[in-house]
Scaffold this motif. Structure first.
Motif, PDB file in Angstrom:
ATOM      1  N   THR A 154      36.147  50.021  39.254  1.00 43.78           N
ATOM      2  CA  THR A 154      35.798  49.533  40.736  1.00 43.78           C
ATOM      3  C   THR A 154      36.725  48.242  41.356  1.00 43.78           C
ATOM      4  OG1 THR A 154      34.609  47.286  40.521  1.00 43.78           O
ATOM      5  CG2 THR A 154      33.416  49.684  39.841  1.00 43.78           C
ATOM      6  N   PRO A 155      36.676  48.420  42.948  1.00 42.21           N
ATOM      7  CA  PRO A 155      37.551  47.879  43.469  1.00 42.21           C
ATOM      8  C   PRO A 155      37.889  46.027  43.206  1.00 42.21           C
ATOM      9  CG  PRO A 155      36.613  48.582  45.440  1.00 42.21           C
ATOM     10  CD  PRO A 155      35.596  48.748  43.903  1.00 42.21           C
ATOM     11  N   LEU A 156      36.577  45.990  42.316  1.00 43.71           N
ATOM     12  CA  LEU A 156      36.985  44.071  41.598  1.00 43.71           C
ATOM     13  C   LEU A 156      37.581  44.331  40.266  1.00 43.71           C
ATOM     14  CD1 LEU A 156      33.327  43.339  42.021  1.00 43.71           C
ATOM     15  CD2 LEU A 156      35.588  42.725  43.292  1.00 43.71           C
ATOM     16  N   GLY A 157      38.045  45.526  39.844  1.00 40.17           N
ATOM     17  CA  GLY A 157      38.962  45.822  38.702  1.00 40.17           C
ATOM     18  C   GLY A 157      39.110  44.546  37.938  1.00 40.17           C
ATOM     19  N   ALA A 158      40.277  44.381  38.982  1.00 39.20           N
ATOM     20  CA  ALA A 158      41.023  43.034  38.258  1.00 39.20           C
ATOM     21  C   ALA A 158      39.940  41.612  38.101  1.00 39.20           C
ATOM     22  CB  ALA A 158      42.144  43.197  39.802  1.00 39.20           C
ATOM     23  N   LEU A 159      39.851  41.656  38.927  1.00 38.88           N
ATOM     24  CA  LEU A 159      39.161  40.085  38.958  1.00 38.88           C
ATOM     25  C   LEU A 159      38.106  40.216  37.640  1.00 38.88           C
ATOM     26  CD1 LEU A 159      37.541  39.575  42.132  1.00 38.88           C
ATOM     27  CD2 LEU A 159      39.591  38.151  40.368  1.00 38.88           C
ATOM     28  N   ALA A 160      37.427  41.117  36.844  1.00 42.49           N
ATOM     29  CA  ALA A 160      36.538  41.779  36.288  1.00 42.49           C
ATOM     30  C   ALA A 160      37.702  42.153  34.750  1.00 42.49           C
ATOM     31  CB  ALA A 160      35.761  42.955  35.874  1.00 42.49           C
ATOM     32  N   GLU A 161      38.305  42.025  34.290  1.00 43.55           N
ATOM     33  CA  GLU A 161      39.728  41.818  33.883  1.00 43.55           C
ATOM     34  C   GLU A 161      39.808  40.505  32.892  1.00 43.55           C
ATOM     35  OE1 GLU A 161      41.442  44.814  31.259  1.00 43.55           O
ATOM     36  OE2 GLU A 161      39.376  45.397  32.716  1.00 43.55           O
ATOM     37  N   ARG A 162      39.571  39.712  34.324  1.00 39.33           N
ATOM     38  CA  ARG A 162      40.337  38.358  34.401  1.00 39.33           C
ATOM     39  C   ARG A 162      38.889  37.900  32.953  1.00 39.33           C
ATOM     40  NH1 ARG A 162      42.689  35.058  39.329  1.00 39.33           N
ATOM     41  NH2 ARG A 162      44.549  36.257  39.200  1.00 39.33           N
ATOM     42  N   LEU A 163      37.963  38.040  33.462  1.00 35.58           N
ATOM     43  CA  LEU A 163      36.145  37.982  32.577  1.00 35.58           C
ATOM     44  C   LEU A 163      36.579  38.664  31.159  1.00 35.58           C
ATOM     45  CD1 LEU A 163      34.088  37.168  35.804  1.00 35.58           C
ATOM     46  CD2 LEU A 163      35.617  35.649  34.814  1.00 35.58           C
ATOM     47  N   ARG A 164      36.994  39.733  31.461  1.00 33.70           N
ATOM     48  CA  ARG A 164      36.877  40.611  29.806  1.00 33.70           C
ATOM     49  C   ARG A 164      36.517  39.215  28.683  1.00 33.70           C
ATOM     50  NH1 ARG A 164      37.019  45.653  28.510  1.00 33.70           N
ATOM     51  NH2 ARG A 164      37.300  46.464  30.713  1.00 33.70           N
ATOM     52  N   VAL A 165      38.203  38.464  28.999  1.00 29.43           N
ATOM     53  CA  VAL A 165      38.338  37.504  27.903  1.00 29.43           C
ATOM     54  C   VAL A 165      38.917  36.713  28.414  1.00 29.43           C
ATOM     55  CG1 VAL A 165      40.342  37.461  25.137  1.00 29.43           C
ATOM     56  CG2 VAL A 165      38.985  39.367  26.377  1.00 29.43           C
ATOM     57  N   PRO A 166      37.525  35.621  28.694  1.00 27.62           N
ATOM     58  CA  PRO A 166      38.569  34.752  28.935  1.00 27.62           C
ATOM     59  C   PRO A 166      39.496  33.566  27.972  1.00 27.62           C
ATOM     60  CG  PRO A 166      35.886  33.949  28.730  1.00 27.62           C
ATOM     61  CD  PRO A 166      36.417  35.196  27.473  1.00 27.62           C
ATOM     62  N   ALA A 167      40.197  32.852  29.250  1.00 23.85           N
ATOM     63  CA  ALA A 167      41.274  32.191  29.520  1.00 23.85           C
ATOM     64  C   ALA A 167      41.386  31.130  28.607  1.00 23.85           C
ATOM     65  CB  ALA A 167      42.640  32.158  30.284  1.00 23.85           C
ATOM     66  N   ALA A 168      42.024  31.471  27.078  1.00 19.32           N
ATOM     67  CA  ALA A 168      42.270  30.270  26.727  1.00 19.32           C
ATOM     68  C   ALA A 168      43.265  29.083  26.950  1.00 19.32           C
ATOM     69  CB  ALA A 168      42.590  30.412  24.633  1.00 19.32           C
ATOM     70  N   GLU A 169      44.384  29.506  27.141  1.00 16.08           N
ATOM     71  CA  GLU A 169      45.385  28.759  28.174  1.00 16.08           C
ATOM     72  C   GLU A 169      44.454  28.070  29.961  1.00 16.08           C
ATOM     73  OE1 GLU A 169      49.764  28.011  29.517  1.00 16.08           O
ATOM     74  OE2 GLU A 169      49.245  29.500  28.492  1.00 16.08           O
ATOM     75  N   THR A 170      44.709  26.780  30.511  1.00 18.92           N
ATOM     76  CA  THR A 170      43.792  26.670  31.912  1.00 18.92           C
ATOM     77  C   THR A 170      44.475  27.353  32.770  1.00 18.92           C
ATOM     78  OG1 THR A 170      42.229  24.675  30.707  1.00 18.92           O
ATOM     79  CG2 THR A 170      43.338  25.219  33.110  1.00 18.92           C
ATOM     80  N   ARG A 171      45.212  28.137  33.057  1.00 19.68           N
ATOM     81  CA  ARG A 171      45.825  28.805  34.786  1.00 19.68           C
ATOM     82  C   ARG A 171      44.912  27.616  35.585  1.00 19.68           C
ATOM     83  NH1 ARG A 171      45.451  34.537  32.783  1.00 19.68           N
ATOM     84  NH2 ARG A 171      42.978  33.968  32.943  1.00 19.68           N
TER      85      ARG A 171
END
Length: 387
Positions: free
Chosen positions: A180-197
């Motif tokens: 979907t158009p939200l795909g890029a953001l959804a990928e970020r949440l698939r595995v929450p980042a260990a490093e704080t960006r």
């Protein structure tokens, strides 16, 4: 953000002096003789504090490029703070630590054309520079963008929680969202980042700064992030909101609220606490971010300041003066209640809320003439799987 940005400047051949709070040298000494001073700090209070301390070292003809996310109102306050002979450009950025190291940020620049021209070459080291108009335009653009991007990530976190509550496989849902158009953001949440960006606390702060009456979606996202910050996730990456929403539906705890747009507390209380759909607002009095009395000796001036602060707190939660259920006012002189009442009627119109007004011998700070606390009925929020 400041560290990779400074490294890029040095690598590009610029003569760079760096300073951070707690460095042992004064900001005035750090900026002495500089043609361009760049600030990248956490919030409006930090920027005001550092630039106030730097004032003795700023030379006439220097330019300050303020690159933090502080909002247009704070930028205008900085313009009033700085000498007329010092230029000011607001240039917040889109992007996190990785793009900062790669020179791939988007720089949102606002300011006088000559001021922007003087620092454009340096700003280009960080990425693509977008010139957006007069002073404050960059700061306003940054908050406008964050009012879309941050709530979208909170929405996706709630989407994942909804799926989990209804037996939808999380990975399968992430796969479908990726189409979907939200795909890029959804990928970020698939595995929450260990490093704080981009920290969750900074995301909450950005939405607090961008609060405006009627922003219901951003207001709900802001409340979610404030809950997560209160739960100790502030220093985690924003993507940690996915795990928090999954295990902690909204409205299950009392959530302290402390706004960047309201003078800081002394650490012994919070500006307000939200419990479900009820907001309890601490006593609001007429003092500024430096702890100085506003409108000393004038009941009308102090009342005006108090109701302006109350308005910011209400707007932060998507509420207005019409949502006040109960208001209690403490006056040091009941004979001045007419002055206070005239101001109050400007803000609280129509049928008034439940109300109590009492006279007290003194308030917590000498010179204060009134203090107001509130109970507010807030718009309801729907929890995952709820009705």
């Amino acid at each position: 953000m400041g560290v990779p940005m400074a490294r890029r400047l040095a690598a590009a051949g610029h003569d760079v002096t760096t300073w951070r709070r707690g460095a042992g040298v004064s900001p005035a000494a750090a900026v002495e003789g500089a043609d361009l001073v760049i600030t990248m700090l956490s919030d409006p209070a930090a920027v005001r504090e550092v630039l106030t301390a730097a004032l003795p070292g700023l030379r006439p003809g220097a330019t300050v490029a303020e690159m933090s996310t502080i909002g247009p109102e704070a930028v205008r306050e900085l313009r009033a703070l700085l000498p007329a002979g010092v230029g000011l450009v607001d240039a917040p950025v889109l992007g996190s630590v990785g793009p900062a190291a790669e020179g791939a940020l988007t720089v949102l620049a606002g300011g006088d054309g000559d001021d922007v021209a003087r620092c454009r070459e340096v700003l280009s080291v960080f990425g693509t520079v977008r010139e957006l108009g007069p002073l404050g335009a960059g700061a306003a653009m940054k908050l406008a963008v964050m009012n879309a991007l941050v709530p979208a990530q909170v929405l996706l976190a709630e989407t994942l929680a909804y799926g989990e509550a209804h037996g939808v496989d999380r990975e399968a849902l992430s796969d479908v969202l990726a189409l979907t158009p939200l795909g890029a953001l959804a990928e970020r949440l698939r595995v929450p980042a260990a490093e704080t960006r981009y920290s969750l606390a900074h995301a909450a702060k950005d939405l607090e700064l961008g609060a405006w009456e009627g922003a219901s979606v951003a207001g709900a996202a802001r409340a979610r992030l404030q809950e997560a910050r209160a739960a100790g996730l502030g220093e985690r990456d924003l993507t940690a909101i996915a795990g928090h929403v999954a295990v902690s539906p909204a409205g299950t705890r009392a959530v302290p609220l402390n706004l960047a747009t309201v003078p800081a507390t002394n650490g012994m209380y919070s500006h307000a606490v939200r419990a479900g759909d009820t907001l309890y607002v601490s006593g609001v009095a007429a003092f500024d971010e430096h702890g100085e009395i506003v409108g000393e000796g004038s009941m009308a001036a102090q009342s005006e300041h108090v109701y302006q602060v109350i308005g910011r707190i209400l707007a932060d939660q998507g509420a207005g003066f019409g949502d006040i259920a109960f208001i209690r006012t403490y006056l040091t002189d009941m004979d001045a209640r007419a002055e206070h009442g005239a101001v109050r009627r400007k803000y609280i119109t129509g049928t008034p809320p439940a109300s109590t007004t009492v006279e007290v011998s003194r308030l917590f700070m000498p010179g204060l003439l009134l203090e107001v606390d509130l109970i507010v009925a807030l718009p309801s929020r729907v929890t995952p799987g709820g009705r």
